[in-house]
Design an enzyme around this catalytic site. Structure first.
Site, PDB file in Angstrom:
ATOM      1  N   SER A 106      -1.646  -7.548 -31.894  1.00 32.68           N
ATOM      2  CA  SER A 106      -0.402  -7.110 -32.515  1.00 32.68           C
ATOM      3  C   SER A 106      -0.129  -5.676 -32.101  1.00 32.68           C
ATOM      4  CB  SER A 106      -0.494  -7.216 -34.038  1.00 32.68           C
ATOM      5  OG  SER A 106       0.729  -6.828 -34.650  1.00 32.68           O
ATOM      6  N   HIS A 120       8.068  -4.528 -31.159  1.00 28.72           N
ATOM      7  CA  HIS A 120       6.946  -5.201 -31.824  1.00 28.72           C
ATOM      8  C   HIS A 120       6.622  -6.477 -31.060  1.00 28.72           C
ATOM      9  CE1 HIS A 120       5.930  -8.631 -34.599  1.00 28.72           C
ATOM     10  NE2 HIS A 120       4.883  -7.852 -34.781  1.00 28.72           N
ATOM     11  N   ASN A 122       3.484  -9.781 -31.140  1.00 30.61           N
ATOM     12  CA  ASN A 122       2.289 -10.325 -31.762  1.00 30.61           C
ATOM     13  C   ASN A 122       2.030 -11.708 -31.194  1.00 30.61           C
ATOM     14  OD1 ASN A 122       1.407 -12.335 -34.204  1.00 30.61           O
ATOM     15  ND2 ASN A 122       0.286 -10.422 -34.285  1.00 30.61           N
ATOM     16  N   VAL A 123       0.794 -11.991 -30.836  1.00 32.21           N
ATOM     17  CA  VAL A 123       0.383 -13.349 -30.463  1.00 32.21           C
ATOM     18  C   VAL A 123      -0.936 -13.628 -31.165  1.00 32.21           C
ATOM     19  CG1 VAL A 123       1.597 -13.644 -28.269  1.00 32.21           C
ATOM     20  CG2 VAL A 123      -0.544 -12.376 -28.298  1.00 32.21           C
ATOM     21  N   ARG A 124      -1.085 -14.815 -31.732  1.00 32.48           N
ATOM     22  CA  ARG A 124      -2.254 -15.085 -32.562  1.00 32.48           C
ATOM     23  C   ARG A 124      -2.557 -16.586 -32.615  1.00 32.48           C
ATOM     24  NH1 ARG A 124       2.201 -13.918 -35.574  1.00 32.48           N
ATOM     25  NH2 ARG A 124       2.881 -15.517 -37.051  1.00 32.48           N
ATOM     26  N   HIS A 169      16.393 -10.307 -24.282  1.00 38.11           N
ATOM     27  CA  HIS A 169      16.530 -11.731 -24.615  1.00 38.11           C
ATOM     28  C   HIS A 169      16.403 -12.614 -23.376  1.00 38.11           C
ATOM     29  CE1 HIS A 169      17.474 -12.106 -28.932  1.00 38.11           C
ATOM     30  NE2 HIS A 169      17.793 -10.835 -28.809  1.00 38.11           N
ATOM     31  N   HIS A 199      16.708  -7.720 -49.024  1.00 37.73           N
ATOM     32  CA  HIS A 199      17.145  -6.889 -50.136  1.00 37.73           C
ATOM     33  C   HIS A 199      18.306  -5.974 -49.752  1.00 37.73           C
ATOM     34  CE1 HIS A 199      14.164  -4.542 -47.938  1.00 37.73           C
ATOM     35  NE2 HIS A 199      14.603  -3.433 -48.513  1.00 37.73           N
ATOM     36  N   GLY A 283      -8.520  -7.570 -44.868  1.00 38.51           N
ATOM     37  CA  GLY A 283      -8.614  -7.004 -43.532  1.00 38.51           C
ATOM     38  C   GLY A 283      -8.729  -5.488 -43.549  1.00 38.51           C
TER      39      GLY A 283
END
Length: 324
Positions: A106, A120, A122-124, A169, A199, A283
């Protein structure tokens, strides 16, 4: 969510080797952008052993005070635990409370120049069920847990440029194209829906792609797709950095940058499932919060004048759009 395809489970070592290599490639590339005499990443290896809520290890790499990047964090983690936290099981209630194994990379990069966007990625992979909490259990024949993949990338500009959004993109679309024509529009919509400050009724940025609980291509092919996304990151972001990093800016732009970073903090703490997963599972807090910017601010009912670049961000860029 599609049903998981059957097939031989992936060896955990194979996934881990890819992820640690990806982290190394990305951090090396950023050091090259910083150039000679620029900032370098601090590498902080950590581990969790018996007696702690989680077991496992990771490497947190953080760069601060750079010429180009004010703060850049890129973390790898590989953890195992006895009970999958609620943030990971809202779409898989049958796995609530199951042992799990999770690993991923991440990153969040906060540039110094307000005209360079925050990014940003992230790969998981997560494995849950019988055997998942044991070292390497996800790769042992006859003891395969349920495995799925998640991740994506998204761009958060302070000042919007159509050219940058289109490039980002386009690279995301091309990374997914070999795996099916429907994935990019589906993951793009998912990203728009996920990275939203509910919100405030406001998008976090111009989006990108986002996917979770993904295993419908079978484990090997789903992993191939994950690698394609991870491998596309530098191509999606570095050309934008190159175009914008030398643009002139002043205190007005810095103040607006810090105001927009406040929105980033709000999303990460209030809505982000990855942040919640890390904190709920016990974590490493320093690693989980490496996404936070070094400086952020809040204003009461700020209203930017019509026709200004600051107003244009809200009206033209922080709205779901077809950038292609």
């Amino acid at each position: 969510m599609a049903e998981q395809s059957t097939g031989q489970a992936l060896p955990v070592a194979q996934v881990r080797e890819y992820l640690t290599g990806l982290q190394a490639r990305i951090t090396q590339a950023l050091e090259q952008v910083e150039g000679e005499g620029g900032a370098r990443f601090l590498s902080d290896a950590w581990s969790k052993g018996p007696g702690e809520r989680l077991q496992g290890d990771g490497i947190t790499r953080i760069m601060e005070g750079g010429r180009v990047f004010e703060r850049a964090g890129c973390g790898f983690s590989h953890v195992r635990g006895p009970q999958l936290p609620p943030s990971a099981t809202q779409h898989r209630p049958e796995l609530a409370g199951a042992p799990f194994e999770a690993m991923g990379v991440s990153l969040v990069f906060h540039p110094r120049n307000p005209f360079v966007p925050t990014v940003h990625m992230n790969v998981r992979m997560i494995a849950a069920g019988s055997g998942a909490a044991g070292s390497g259990a996800a790769g042992q024949p006859g003891n395969e847990p349920t495995c799925w993949f998640g991740g994506g990338m998204d761009l958060t500009p302070v000042y919007g440029f159509e050219e940058d959004a289109q490039h980002f993109h386009r690279v995301c679309r091309d990374a997914l194209a070999p795996f099916g024509d429907t994935l990019y529009p589906r993951f793009k919509t998912w990203c728009d829906e996920y990275f939203r400050l509910k919100h405030r009724n406001e998008q976090r940025g111009i989006g990108g792609i986002f996917f979770d609980d993904f295993s419908e291509l079978g484990q090997a092919r789903s992993f191939d797709m994950l690698r394609s996304v991870g491998d596309a990151f530098l191509e999606s972001y570095l050309p934008i950095v190159e175009r914008r990093q030398a643009m002139d800016y002043g205190q007005q732009q810095v103040d607006f940058q810090r105001y927009r970073r406040g929105r980033y903090v709000e999303f990460n703490l209030v809505w982000d499932r990855g942040t919640h997963f890390g904190l709920q599972s016990g974590g490493r807090t320093e690693s989980i919060l490496l996404s936070m910017p070094p400086h952020a601010s809040w204003s009461y009912q700020r209203e930017d004048a019509p026709g200004t670049p600051e107003r244009a961000l809200l009206e033209q860029f922080l709205v779901p759009r077809d950038w292609l």
